[in-house]
Design an enzyme around this catalytic site. Structure first.
Site, PDB file in Angstrom:
ATOM      1  N   TYR A 175      -1.614  -0.481   9.953  1.00  0.00           N
ATOM      2  CA  TYR A 175      -1.757  -1.070   8.861  1.00  0.00           C
ATOM      3  C   TYR A 175      -0.395  -0.349   7.961  1.00  0.00           C
ATOM      4  O   TYR A 175       0.273  -1.131   7.061  1.00  0.00           O
ATOM      5  CB  TYR A 175      -3.084  -0.226   8.001  1.00  0.00           C
ATOM      6  CG  TYR A 175      -3.287  -0.522   6.587  1.00  0.00           C
ATOM      7  CD1 TYR A 175      -3.659  -1.648   6.211  1.00  0.00           C
ATOM      8  CD2 TYR A 175      -3.029   0.572   5.495  1.00  0.00           C
ATOM      9  CE1 TYR A 175      -3.970  -1.925   4.656  1.00  0.00           C
ATOM     10  CE2 TYR A 175      -3.249   0.411   4.253  1.00  0.00           C
ATOM     11  CZ  TYR A 175      -3.658  -0.870   3.780  1.00  0.00           C
ATOM     12  OH  TYR A 175      -3.940  -1.050   2.423  1.00  0.00           O
TER      13      TYR A 175
ATOM     14  N   SER B 293       0.821  -1.298   0.154  1.00  0.00           N
ATOM     15  CA  SER B 293       0.088   0.165   0.101  1.00  0.00           C
ATOM     16  C   SER B 293       0.811   1.310  -0.027  1.00  0.00           C
ATOM     17  O   SER B 293       1.874   1.239   0.626  1.00  0.00           O
ATOM     18  CB  SER B 293      -0.809  -0.163   1.367  1.00  0.00           C
ATOM     19  OG  SER B 293      -1.574   1.268   1.260  1.00  0.00           O
TER      20      SER B 293
HETATM   21  N1  LIG Z   1      -8.309  -0.043  -2.338  1.00  0.00           N
HETATM   22  C1  LIG Z   1      -7.375   0.638  -2.309  1.00  0.00           C
HETATM   23  O1  LIG Z   1      -7.408   2.057  -2.455  1.00  0.00           O
HETATM   24  C2  LIG Z   1      -5.990  -0.038  -1.711  1.00  0.00           C
HETATM   25  C3  LIG Z   1      -4.819   0.760  -1.431  1.00  0.00           C
HETATM   26  C4  LIG Z   1      -3.599   0.280  -1.442  1.00  0.00           C
HETATM   27  C5  LIG Z   1      -3.488  -0.950  -1.136  1.00  0.00           C
HETATM   28  N2  LIG Z   1      -4.602  -1.916  -0.916  1.00  0.00           N
HETATM   29  C6  LIG Z   1      -4.417  -3.391  -0.850  1.00  0.00           C
HETATM   30  O2  LIG Z   1      -4.781  -4.027  -2.223  1.00  0.00           O
HETATM   31  C7  LIG Z   1      -5.317  -5.193  -1.450  1.00  0.00           C
HETATM   32  C8  LIG Z   1      -6.709  -5.423  -1.867  1.00  0.00           C
HETATM   33  O3  LIG Z   1      -7.344  -4.405  -1.206  1.00  0.00           O
HETATM   34  P1  LIG Z   1      -8.963  -4.126  -1.820  1.00  0.00           P
HETATM   35  O4  LIG Z   1      -9.263  -2.649  -2.059  1.00  0.00           O
HETATM   36  O5  LIG Z   1      -9.309  -5.027  -3.085  1.00  0.00           O
HETATM   37  O6  LIG Z   1      -9.986  -4.790  -0.684  1.00  0.00           O
HETATM   38  P2  LIG Z   1     -11.484  -5.286  -0.384  1.00  0.00           P
HETATM   39  O7  LIG Z   1     -12.148  -4.900  -1.722  1.00  0.00           O
HETATM   40  O8  LIG Z   1     -11.804  -5.301   0.792  1.00  0.00           O
HETATM   41  O9  LIG Z   1     -11.095  -6.826  -0.708  1.00  0.00           O
HETATM   42  C9  LIG Z   1     -10.305  -7.635   0.221  1.00  0.00           C
HETATM   43  C10 LIG Z   1     -10.283  -8.879   0.133  1.00  0.00           C
HETATM   44  O10 LIG Z   1      -9.371  -9.509   0.900  1.00  0.00           O
HETATM   45  C11 LIG Z   1     -10.028 -10.627   1.589  1.00  0.00           C
HETATM   46  N3  LIG Z   1      -9.690 -10.788   3.013  1.00  0.00           N
HETATM   47  C12 LIG Z   1      -9.773  -9.777   4.078  1.00  0.00           C
HETATM   48  N4  LIG Z   1      -9.248 -10.041   5.113  1.00  0.00           N
HETATM   49  C13 LIG Z   1      -9.253 -11.385   5.124  1.00  0.00           C
HETATM   50  C14 LIG Z   1      -8.562 -12.429   5.811  1.00  0.00           C
HETATM   51  N5  LIG Z   1      -8.359 -12.193   7.072  1.00  0.00           N
HETATM   52  N6  LIG Z   1      -8.346 -13.735   5.446  1.00  0.00           N
HETATM   53  C15 LIG Z   1      -8.598 -13.904   3.916  1.00  0.00           C
HETATM   54  N7  LIG Z   1      -9.133 -12.966   3.073  1.00  0.00           N
HETATM   55  C16 LIG Z   1      -9.327 -11.818   3.522  1.00  0.00           C
HETATM   56  C17 LIG Z   1     -11.662 -10.424   1.423  1.00  0.00           C
HETATM   57  O11 LIG Z   1     -12.390 -11.524   1.561  1.00  0.00           O
HETATM   58  P3  LIG Z   1     -14.105 -11.358   1.520  1.00  0.00           P
HETATM   59  O12 LIG Z   1     -14.579 -11.110   0.449  1.00  0.00           O
HETATM   60  O13 LIG Z   1     -14.336 -12.658   2.037  1.00  0.00           O
HETATM   61  O14 LIG Z   1     -14.184 -10.612   2.765  1.00  0.00           O
HETATM   62  C18 LIG Z   1     -11.663  -9.781  -0.099  1.00  0.00           C
HETATM   63  O15 LIG Z   1     -11.443 -10.799  -0.929  1.00  0.00           O
HETATM   64  C19 LIG Z   1      -5.147  -5.320   0.092  1.00  0.00           C
HETATM   65  O16 LIG Z   1      -3.976  -5.776   0.275  1.00  0.00           O
HETATM   66  C20 LIG Z   1      -5.364  -3.801   0.478  1.00  0.00           C
HETATM   67  O17 LIG Z   1      -4.514  -3.515   1.694  1.00  0.00           O
HETATM   68  C21 LIG Z   1      -5.852  -1.223  -1.567  1.00  0.00           C
END
Ligand SMILES: NC(=O)c1ccc[n+]([C@@H]2O[C@H](COP(=O)([O-])OP(=O)(O)OC[C@H]3O[C@@H](n4cnc5c(N)ncnc54)[C@H](OP(=O)(O)O)[C@@H]3O)[C@@H](O)[C@H]2O)c1
Length: 247
Positions: free
Chosen positions: A153, A140
């Site tokens: 985080y 991130s």
């Molecule tokens: N979106 C952003 O702006 C952003 C920015 C920087 C970094 N990121 C990083 O990108 C990655 C994906 O983020 P996203 O925005 O796509 O998030 P998201 O839409 O909230 O999706 C998160 C995914 O991770 C799974 N997950 C969460 N906690 C878990 C656990 N304890 N065990 C197994 N699976 C788990 C969720 O499963 P469920 O569907 O079952 O809940 C979901 O499939 C993350 O690592 C996040 O930190 C995102």
């Protein structure tokens, strides 16, 4: 990338969903893991299957080290190989520093950092045996820029960069690359649900003038998984529209 097998954690919605779709469209068999949202997982699998992709679903809480080992074993038992591990699962809840409870700290470290280590530790032996592997960690921009309301985080995601580089060194002569993709502000449920950070305010800071799409992160992950990306290891690739340049 056809006939390879990938494990994508958090691979059923958001950025991970886009990674699963992209890899599956390229002919990779994808084991997509999730923890809670079975409806989103089913929808993603059906969508991929309708366009000819091969996707299986695996439920596990990656905050549990034993579950990480179990997840890799499940994929190996089903497919007999593992070529790409994408440590994408992540979660953030915002607190001011005085409000960070012990459980907040431990949960952020477990999900966003420790999980990547335990999954990688389990995935490396078969990759070493086959002389090929790709590990991509999803970090991130908070690791680079900091955030006063995402302290656990930010610490976990910064740790992921150190993990990436150390493991990259450990397996660099075994045909395995280990890299870290750093998303900026991407339009997913995670970024829409933040308590204090206003995505519109963040967008004002982005040189590209807009938030990113999950598909744009998925492209970078697929690029690093590609067998031709064989000389890229220990790299930290920002996909953030220039946000982390500051200014
Ligand atoms: N979106 C952003 O702006 C952003 C920015 C920087 C970094 N990121 C990083 O990108 C990655 C994906 O983020 P996203 O925005 O796509 O998030 P998201 O839409 O909230 O999706 C998160 C995914 O991770 C799974 N997950 C969460 N906690 C878990 C656990 N304890 N065990 C197994 N699976 C788990 C969720 O499963 P469920 O569907 O079952 O809940 C979901 O499939 C993350 O690592 C996040 O930190 C995102």
């Amino acid at each position: 990338m056809a006939d390879r097998v990938a494990l994508v954690t958090g691979g059923t919605r958001g950025i991970g969903g886009a990674i699963t779709e992209r890899l599956a469209a390229a002919g990779t068999v994808v084991a997509a893991a999730f923890t809670r949202d079975a409806t989103a997982a089913d929808q993603l699998r059906d969508r991929c299957q309708r366009s000819g992709g091969q996707v299986s679903l695996h439920q596990a809480d990656v905050a549990d080290p034993d579950a990480c080992g179990g997840l890799v074993s499940e994929v190996l038992a089903r497919y007999g190989r593992l070529d790409y591990l994408v440590n994408n699962a992540g979660a953030v809840s915002e607190q001011r520093y005085g409000d960070v409870a012990t459980a907040d700290w431990q949960r952020h470290i477990a999900v966003n950092l420790s999980a990547a280590f335990f999954l990688t530790q389990a995935a490396l032996p078969p990759m070493v045996d086959q002389g090929f592997g790709r590990v991509v960690n999803v970090g991130s921009v908070t690791a680079l820029m900091g955030s006063p309301v995402q302290i656990p985080y930010g610490a976990a995601k910064a740790g992921l960069i150190g993990l990436t580089r150390s493991v990259a060194r450990a397996v660099a002569r075994k045909g395995i690359t280990v890299n870290c993709v750093i998303p900026g502000s991407i339009d997913t449920e995670l970024s829409q649900a933040l308590r204090y950070t206003d995505p519109a305010r963040v967008t004002e800071l982005i040189p590209a003038g807009r938030g990113g799409r999950p598909e744009e992160v998925a492209y970078a992950v697929a690029f690093l998984c590609d067998p031709q990306s064989s000389y890229i290891t220990g790299a930290v690739l920002t996909v953030d529209g220039g946000l982390s340049m500051g200014g």
